[in-house]
Design a protein around this motif. Structure first.
Motif, PDB file in Angstrom:
ATOM      1  N   ALA A   4      -6.163  -6.964  -7.709  1.00 47.90           N
ATOM      2  CA  ALA A   4      -4.983  -7.731  -7.294  1.00 47.90           C
ATOM      3  C   ALA A   4      -3.775  -6.806  -7.195  1.00 47.90           C
ATOM      4  O   ALA A   4      -3.495  -6.055  -8.138  1.00 47.90           O
ATOM      5  N   THR A   5      -3.099  -6.841  -6.064  1.00 43.09           N
ATOM      6  CA  THR A   5      -1.856  -6.092  -5.917  1.00 43.09           C
ATOM      7  C   THR A   5      -0.918  -6.483  -7.061  1.00 43.09           C
ATOM      8  O   THR A   5      -0.658  -7.670  -7.258  1.00 43.09           O
ATOM      9  N   PRO A   6      -0.420  -5.530  -7.828  1.00 41.77           N
ATOM     10  CA  PRO A   6       0.388  -5.856  -9.018  1.00 41.77           C
ATOM     11  C   PRO A   6       1.832  -6.175  -8.644  1.00 41.77           C
ATOM     12  O   PRO A   6       2.750  -5.388  -8.910  1.00 41.77           O
ATOM     13  N   ALA A  39       9.100 -12.629  -1.682  1.00 36.94           N
ATOM     14  CA  ALA A  39       8.317 -13.275  -0.621  1.00 36.94           C
ATOM     15  C   ALA A  39       7.520 -12.241   0.159  1.00 36.94           C
ATOM     16  O   ALA A  39       6.337 -12.438   0.460  1.00 36.94           O
ATOM     17  N   ILE A  40       8.173 -11.130   0.480  1.00 35.28           N
ATOM     18  CA  ILE A  40       7.484 -10.084   1.255  1.00 35.28           C
ATOM     19  C   ILE A  40       6.329  -9.491   0.449  1.00 35.28           C
ATOM     20  O   ILE A  40       5.209  -9.332   0.950  1.00 35.28           O
ATOM     21  N   LEU A  41       6.595  -9.188  -0.827  1.00 35.72           N
ATOM     22  CA  LEU A  41       5.524  -8.612  -1.646  1.00 35.72           C
ATOM     23  C   LEU A  41       4.371  -9.603  -1.809  1.00 35.72           C
ATOM     24  O   LEU A  41       3.198  -9.210  -1.857  1.00 35.72           O
ATOM     25  N   GLY A  42       4.689 -10.853  -1.870  1.00 36.87           N
ATOM     26  CA  GLY A  42       3.649 -11.879  -1.987  1.00 36.87           C
ATOM     27  C   GLY A  42       2.741 -11.903  -0.760  1.00 36.87           C
ATOM     28  O   GLY A  42       1.509 -11.946  -0.880  1.00 36.87           O
ATOM     29  N   ALA A 114       0.877  -0.617  -1.868  1.00 38.58           N
ATOM     30  CA  ALA A 114      -0.111  -1.707  -1.844  1.00 38.58           C
ATOM     31  C   ALA A 114      -1.316  -1.360  -0.976  1.00 38.58           C
ATOM     32  O   ALA A 114      -2.466  -1.606  -1.361  1.00 38.58           O
ATOM     33  N   LEU A 115      -1.072  -0.790   0.185  1.00 39.70           N
ATOM     34  CA  LEU A 115      -2.188  -0.449   1.088  1.00 39.70           C
ATOM     35  C   LEU A 115      -3.103   0.600   0.469  1.00 39.70           C
ATOM     36  O   LEU A 115      -4.327   0.553   0.634  1.00 39.70           O
ATOM     37  N   ASN A 116      -2.518   1.572  -0.236  1.00 41.06           N
ATOM     38  CA  ASN A 116      -3.340   2.616  -0.832  1.00 41.06           C
ATOM     39  C   ASN A 116      -4.083   2.142  -2.069  1.00 41.06           C
ATOM     40  O   ASN A 116      -5.153   2.662  -2.388  1.00 41.06           O
ATOM     41  N   GLN A 117      -3.520   1.178  -2.754  1.00 42.14           N
ATOM     42  CA  GLN A 117      -4.286   0.538  -3.820  1.00 42.14           C
ATOM     43  C   GLN A 117      -5.535  -0.106  -3.224  1.00 42.14           C
ATOM     44  O   GLN A 117      -6.632  -0.019  -3.767  1.00 42.14           O
ATOM     45  N   ALA A 118      -5.323  -0.751  -2.099  1.00 45.01           N
ATOM     46  CA  ALA A 118      -6.408  -1.520  -1.492  1.00 45.01           C
ATOM     47  C   ALA A 118      -7.480  -0.609  -0.908  1.00 45.01           C
ATOM     48  O   ALA A 118      -8.669  -0.784  -1.156  1.00 45.01           O
ATOM     49  N   CYS A 119      -7.066   0.396  -0.117  1.00 44.08           N
ATOM     50  CA  CYS A 119      -8.041   1.291   0.509  1.00 44.08           C
ATOM     51  C   CYS A 119      -7.315   2.492   1.100  1.00 44.08           C
ATOM     52  O   CYS A 119      -6.730   2.405   2.174  1.00 44.08           O
ATOM     53  N   MET A 120      -7.371   3.597   0.393  1.00 47.52           N
ATOM     54  CA  MET A 120      -6.626   4.783   0.819  1.00 47.52           C
ATOM     55  C   MET A 120      -7.079   5.273   2.195  1.00 47.52           C
ATOM     56  O   MET A 120      -6.259   5.682   3.011  1.00 47.52           O
ATOM     57  N   SER A 121      -8.375   5.231   2.459  1.00 48.24           N
ATOM     58  CA  SER A 121      -8.839   5.810   3.729  1.00 48.24           C
ATOM     59  C   SER A 121      -8.408   4.949   4.922  1.00 48.24           C
ATOM     60  O   SER A 121      -8.267   5.444   6.030  1.00 48.24           O
ATOM     61  N   PHE A 122      -8.177   3.674   4.695  1.00 51.97           N
ATOM     62  CA  PHE A 122      -7.591   2.834   5.742  1.00 51.97           C
ATOM     63  C   PHE A 122      -6.080   3.084   5.825  1.00 51.97           C
ATOM     64  O   PHE A 122      -5.518   3.271   6.903  1.00 51.97           O
ATOM     65  N   ALA A 123      -5.432   3.133   4.674  1.00 49.99           N
ATOM     66  CA  ALA A 123      -3.967   3.204   4.623  1.00 49.99           C
ATOM     67  C   ALA A 123      -3.417   4.485   5.232  1.00 49.99           C
ATOM     68  O   ALA A 123      -2.341   4.500   5.844  1.00 49.99           O
ATOM     69  N   ILE A 124      -4.154   5.561   5.070  1.00 50.19           N
ATOM     70  CA  ILE A 124      -3.627   6.867   5.457  1.00 50.19           C
ATOM     71  C   ILE A 124      -3.298   6.927   6.945  1.00 50.19           C
ATOM     72  O   ILE A 124      -2.354   7.589   7.361  1.00 50.19           O
ATOM     73  N   GLY A 125      -4.050   6.192   7.757  1.00 52.60           N
ATOM     74  CA  GLY A 125      -3.764   6.176   9.191  1.00 52.60           C
ATOM     75  C   GLY A 125      -2.393   5.590   9.486  1.00 52.60           C
ATOM     76  O   GLY A 125      -1.650   6.086  10.351  1.00 52.60           O
ATOM     77  N   THR A 126      -2.034   4.559   8.746  1.00 49.91           N
ATOM     78  CA  THR A 126      -0.776   3.873   9.043  1.00 49.91           C
ATOM     79  C   THR A 126       0.435   4.748   8.738  1.00 49.91           C
ATOM     80  O   THR A 126       1.440   4.678   9.443  1.00 49.91           O
ATOM     81  N   THR A 127       0.346   5.578   7.713  1.00 53.12           N
ATOM     82  CA  THR A 127       1.526   6.385   7.375  1.00 53.12           C
ATOM     83  C   THR A 127       1.722   7.505   8.397  1.00 53.12           C
ATOM     84  O   THR A 127       2.838   7.976   8.586  1.00 53.12           O
TER      85      THR A 127
END
Lengths: 599, 599
Positions: A4-6, A39-42, A114-127
Motif C-alpha cells: 500500500a502506498t504509504p 486528495a491527489i495522494l489518495g 509512489a511509482l517507484n514503490q510500485a514498480c521501479m522498472s515501470f516508473a523509470i521510463g516516466t522520469t
C-alpha cells in the motif's frame, strides 16, 4: 505480498518535515492546500496500488525483450502506461499552457516516490519523459515546443536522454557522436549510444530522443557538445506522424535487476538517414543537460526511497507473520513472530528510519526546487536555490546508498527465504543497485558536493544549513520528553562534527583539491546523516505537539518520535568518526603502486 | 578477467598477522615450516587458478539443474571435483589414520579461501563434506568410521548437513522429521528438509547425509533432536555400494546467486523405506551439530573473504584499465585510468583493507582452533579455545557483512558496466549475499557473541583480547613512522571504545538480556573493526621491520602499512559512535505497535 502506498507517511513528510506549507504560502499555486494534497495522494495511491504494483514481480521474471528491432515491454506495462497518461499523471507539475496541471514539482516527486514503490522498472521510463520535457521547456524553440510539448507533457510520447558512449561515461568529454548540418535547418546524426533507458518500447506511438553530439569543428572536450532532438518517427508540420527516422535499438543489456526496463544500445544514422534538430545553442548541450540533470538526480534519489519503502513493507509483513524462537529466557511454548526479537526490530527500525530520512531529504529538496522558481521575493528564491543545489547530490547519493542498505536488510530479515527469488526481497536489492550508479555515480555526487556546491559560495549554503540544524537541536534538547532531549543531543553533536569537517574542507581546498576529492564520499555520508537527522527531528517535534491534540493518531505519532530517536542513536552517532576519516585527507588515499595491492 | 590466488597475501596474513608460527612451534605437526606452507599454497594456486576459477562465470549462467530426480552440476564441475579428490585437497587437514595428511586446519582454511575466490558455488560443496567428516570423527562409532571415513576424507563421497525445515530455520526446536528404530539397529527416517546444499549431484558415487530428526517420545524442543547418518546409497559391510536408499531431491531453489550450487528440497522416506544410523547419542544431535557448526561458521566467514578477494581483483584490474577523466585542474589531454582518481582509490582501499582484515581474523581464528587442540600445554589450549570461541561469530558475522560491502563496491567501481551481468562484478554481489544468512544469520552470530561468548566467562576472553590490542596500540604509537603512530592512536581509541561497550554490556546483562540482545549487532561490528585493525596493525609493524631487510619487497611492504593505515582512519574511527549506539540499549529498539510503522 500486499502493498500500500504509504499516504500517511508521505503527507507527514511533506507537511511536518519537508516544509511543504511554505509552498502553499507563496500563493504561486492556485488552490493549493493540505486537502488538495491529500486528495491527489489518495488518487495516486489507488492507481499505483491497483495498476502498477502488481506488475513488479512478474516483470522481473518476464523481462523486456527485443524482437526484430521492436522492444516488447512486459505484460501489463502498455495498459498501465495508458492509464498513467489518461489519469493526467505525467502532466501533474507542468505548465497549464502546455496541457499541464500547474501543480508544484514537489507533488511530482511524491508521484515518483509512489511509482517507484510500485514498480521501479515501470516508473523509470516516466522520469525520463518528464526530464526531457524540462529540457524542452528550458531550451526548445517555439516550433519545437509546439510540435513536441503537448504530446510529451501528456505522456502520449515518451522521452529519452542519450549521453553515454562506450568510451564516454562519467567523462562526457570523450563523446564521439556526430551531427552535421543537413542544409535544411536540420542535422544529420551519426553514432551509437549505450545504456539508453526506454530507448525503444511498444507503449507509445513515438519516442523523442535527446541526443548529445558534436558539430563539425566543435571545440574538443565538453565545451563542444550540443544537444539534438531526434524523434523516432518524424513529426509533420501539422503535428501528425510522418516517416520513420533512422534510429534503431541494436541490443538490450542483460542487467542485475530492473529487468522490466529496456536498457538499449541505440544506433543513430546507421543508414546515414537520421535527422534531428538542435535543442538549445550550439556547443551548450551539456549546460542544457545539467538543467534536467539536477531534477533527474533528485528523481533517482527518490527511486531509492521508493524501492526502499517497498522492501521495508515486505520485511515488516514477513516479520509479523514468520514465527521463530521465544522471548529471552523462555524455553517452551509457542514460537513468537520474529518481530518480537530485538535484533529483528533493529533491522526494521534501521530500514524505516532510513526510508523516512531519505524521503524527507528528497521532499525538502523538491520544496526548495519549487521555492527557487516560485517564491514571491528574490531573496527567498535565492536562498531556496542554494538549498536545492546543496541538497541535490545528497538526495541522490545518500538516499541511494542507504536504499541499497535497506534492500539488503530486507533480504536479511527473510533469512534463507530472502535468497530465494520467489520471495521477492532479492529483487528489490537487485533493482535498486543501479540507482547509486546512474545519473552520475555517487562518487561524482560527492565530488559535486565538496567541489561545486560547497566551495562555489565559500560554504555559505552549507553553513546556513548547519546553523538551522543546530537551532533545531537546541529546541529539541529543551523538549519535555526524554526522547526529544536525546535526539537534540545527538543532533547537536553531529552538527558540530559536520561543521568541523566543513571548516576543514574549506580550509584544505584553498591549497588544492586533493583533500576535498579524497574526503568527498565520507563528507557526503556525514552531511546526509545530519540532514536526515534534522528532518526526522522536525517530524518528532511536530509529532510531540500533535500528541496533545484531541483525536491524535497516538500510535502513529509515537512512532515518528521513536523512529527519529533510533536514527539519532544509530546514524547521527556516526558523525564524529566521519570527521576523523575526512580529516585524514588525501594522504590516506595516496596513490600506491598497484604492486602494493597485488597479493 | 585474469585471476590469481593471492599467495603472497595469504602467506603474509598467516605469518605476520594471524600467528601461524605458533603452530610450527607446537611440534604437533611434523615438518611444518614456512617453506612447506609456501609449497602447499603454490600447488593450491595452480589448481584453483587453472581448474576452478574458469568455472565461476559459466556456472552462473548455466546453473545446476534437476532432471528426473538427478541433479546435473554445471559443465566442468565433475572434472574439477575429480581433480580436487585426486590432488588430496579434501584430505589436507584430516588424521593420517583415515587417509588424511595431518596438516593444520589453518591450511584447510587457506584452501577454503582459495577455492571460494575461484568459484564459491563449486567450493561450498567441499566445506559441507569436511564438516560432515568432523562430525563423524567426533561422534561416529568405530563401524561408522570404518565404513564412511576413508571415502569421505578423500572426498570420494560428499557429505551434507540437514537441519532446516520450512517451520524450523533459526529455531530448530520446531523440527519435525522423525526417526523410528527399525529393529535391526538402524532407524527409519521420515521428513522433508529444505536448503540442502549439494543434497543431490552427479560428482560422486555416494552422498552421506547428516540428518537431524526426532526419536519417538523425544523431549520437546532442541533437547529432543538426534543426528542420523543417512547415505544416498547403502554401504555394504565390505564397504561396497549396495541398494539405493529412499532419499530424493524434489526441487532445486531458484536463488539470487550461487547458481552453480544445487540447493535442494530433500525428501527422506517418501516410500517409507529410508534407513540411517544414529550418529552420536540419542537427543544430543544438536550438540554434535555444534561441533561442526563452529568450524562451519568459520568456513562461511572465509567464503566471504574469498568472494571479496575476487571482487577486489576484478575491480582493481578494471580501474587500471578503464580511462575516464583527468587529474584535478587539468582540462585537456588524454584521459587517465580511473585508478588515478582519489575517490576510486578510496573504494579500492576500502575493499582491500576489508579483505585483509577479514582474512586475518579468520586465519587467526583457525590458528586458535588448531592450538586449542594441539598446543602442548593445557593452559595454552584453554586460552586458544577461548579465543577460538570468541572469534568464531566475528569471523562469520563481520567477514560476511563486510564481504557484502566489498562486492557492492566492486560493482560501483565498474560504473554502469557493473550492473551488466556479462561484466561479472554483479555475480560476486549476488553470490556472497547468502553468506550473511546461512549457518546462523549474522544476527544470531551477534547474539552468540554477546550472549554465550561474552557472558559465559564473565568477559574474560574478550578482556584478554582487548588487553592485547591495547598493548599492540602502544607499540605502534611508539613506532618511528608517522603512519604507525596514527594506526596506534586510532587502535587505542577504538580499543577503549570497545572496552567501554564490553563493560556496559556485562553490567547491563546482569539484570536481564534485553540490552545485550538489542545491542548485539553494533557490538559485533565494533568488535570486528577492532580485531581487524589489530591484525592489520601487526602486519604493518612486521612490514615496517622487514623494510629494513636486504632485498625487501618494498612496494608490497609499504602497501601493508598503507592499507592498515587506511583501515585505521576509516573503520577504527567508527568505534566511538558504535559505543554510543550500543549504550542506547534496549530502549532504542523498544517494541512499537506495528501501526507506528505503517504509513
Amino acid at each position: 505480498m500486499s502493498f500500500a502506498t504509504p499516504v500517511r507517511d508521505m503527507r507527514f513528510s511533506l507537511e511536518h518535515m519537508a516544509g511543504f506549507g511554505a509552498l502553499e504560502k507563496t500563493g504561486a499555486f492556485a488552490d493549493l492546500s493540505d486537502d488538495l494534497v491529500a486528495a491527489i495522494l489518495g488518487e495516486m495511491a489507488k492507481y499505483c496500488d491497483n495498476v502498477v504494483a502488481p506488475l513488479n514481480e512478474p516483470s522481473d521474471r518476464d523481462p523486456a525483450r527485443l524482437e526484430n528491432g521492436v522492444v516488447r515491454t512486459p505484460k501489463g506495462f502498455r495498459e498501465a502506461y495508458r492509464q498513467y497518461v489518461e489519469g493526467g499523471w505525467n502532466a501533474l507539475a507542468f505548465p497549464e499552457e502546455w496541457g499541464g496541471q500547474g501543480l508544484p514539482q514537489t507533488l511530482a516527486i511524491a508521484l515518483v516516490d509512489a511509482l517507484n514503490q510500485a514498480c521501479m522498472s515501470f516508473a523509470i521510463g516516466t522520469t525520463l519523459t518528464t526530464g526531457a520535457v524540462k529540457a524542452l521547456l528550458h531550451a526548445g524553440t517555439d516550433e519545437q515546443k509546439r510540435l513536441y510539448l503537448p504530446k510529451m507533457v501528456s505522456g502520449e510520447w515518451t522521452g529519452t536522454m542519450n549521453l553515454t558512449e562506450p568510451q564516454a561515461g562519467s567523462d562526457l568529454s570523450a563523446l564521439r557522436t556526430k551531427a552535421e548540418p543537413a542544409g535544411d535547418g536540420r542535422y544529420k546524426i551519426a553514432g551509437q549510444k549505450i545504456f539508453i533507458t526506454y530507448g525503444e518500447h511498444d507503449m507509445t506511438d513515438n519516442i523523442v530522443h535527446l541526443v548529445l553530439a558534436r558539430l563539425p569543428d566543435a571545440p574538443e572536450g565538453t565545451a563542444g557538445i550540443s544537444m539534438f532532438l531526434v524523434p523516432k518517427i518524424h513529426v509533420n508540420e501539422d503535428g501528425s506522424l510522418g516517416a520513420r527516422n533512422d534510429v534503431q535499438c541494436l541490443k538490450l543489456e542483460e542487467k542485475m535487476g530492473l529487468h522490466g526496463s529496456p536498457t538499449c544500445v541505440m544506433a543513430y544514422g546507421e543508414k546515414g538517414e537520421c535527422y534531428g534538430t538542435l535543442l538549445g545553442e550550439e556547443h551548450r548541450g551539456l549546460k542544457n543537460m545539467f538543467v534536467m540533470m539536477n531534477a533527474a538526480r533528485l528523481d533517482v534519489g527518490v527511486q531509492g526511497v521508493g524501492v526502499a519503502e517497498r522492501a521495508f513493507q515486505r520485511a515488516l509483513a514477513y516479520a509479523l507473520e514468520r514465527r521463530q524462537g521465544r522471548p529471552p529466557g523462555v524455553k517452551a511454548g509457542e514460537m513468537i513472530p520474529i518481530y518480537e526479537h530485538a535484533d529483528v526490530r533493529r533491522m526494521l527500525y534501521s530500514m524505516k528510519s532510513l526510508v523516512e530520512a531519505s524521503r524527507a531529504i528528497c521532499y525538502a529538496n523538491a520544496v526548495a526546487y519549487d521555492l527557487a522558481r516560485r517564491a514571491p521575493d528574490e531573496k527567498k528564491r535565492k536562498e531556496a536555490k542554494a538549498l536545492e543545489d546543496l541538497l541535490t547530490p545528497i538526495s541522490k547519493g545518500w538516499s541511494t546508498d542507504r536504499a541499497n542498505e535497506v534492500a539488503s536488510l530486507g533480504v536479511q530479515i527473510h533469512g534463507g527465504m530472502g535468497y530465494i527469488e520467489e520471495t521477492g526481497a532479492a529483487q528489490h536489492m537487485r533493482d535498486v543497485r543501479i540507482a547509486a550508479i546512474y545519473e552520475g555515480t555517487n562518487g561524482i555526487q560527492a565530488m559535486d558536493l565538496v567541489g561545486r556546491k560547497l566551495q562555489m559560495d565559500g560554504g555559505t549554503a552549507a553553513k546556513a544549513f548547519i546553523r538551522k540544524v543546530k537551532e533545531e537541536a537546541v529546541i529539541a534538547r529543551a523538549g519535555k520528553r526524554p526522547e526529544l532531549k536525546r535526539i537534540g543531543a545527538r543532533l547537536e553533536e553531529a552538527a558540530n562534527a559536520l561543521e568541523a569537517s566543513t571548516d576543514w574542507l574549506l580550509e584544505a581546498s584553498k591549497k588544492d583539491q586533493h583533500d576535498a576529492l579524497a574526503a568527498a564520499t565520507p563528507y557526503l555520508k556525514q552531511f546526509g546523516n545530519v540532514a536526515g537527522g534534522y528532518y526526522l527531528a522536525r517530524g518528532a517535534m511536530a509529532a510531540a505537539l500533535m500528541l496533545g491534540e484531541e483525536g491524535a493518531d497516538k500510535a502513529y505519532l509515537e512512532g515518528r518520535i521513536a523512529v527519529a530517536r533510533f536514527f539519532a542513536e544509530n546514524y547521527l552517532t556516526e558523525a564524529a568518526g566521519l570527521t576523523q576519516a575526512i580529516a585524514a585527507g588525501a594522504e590516506s588515499v595516496a596513490r600506491l603502486d598497484p604492486e602494493a595491492l597485488t597479493g
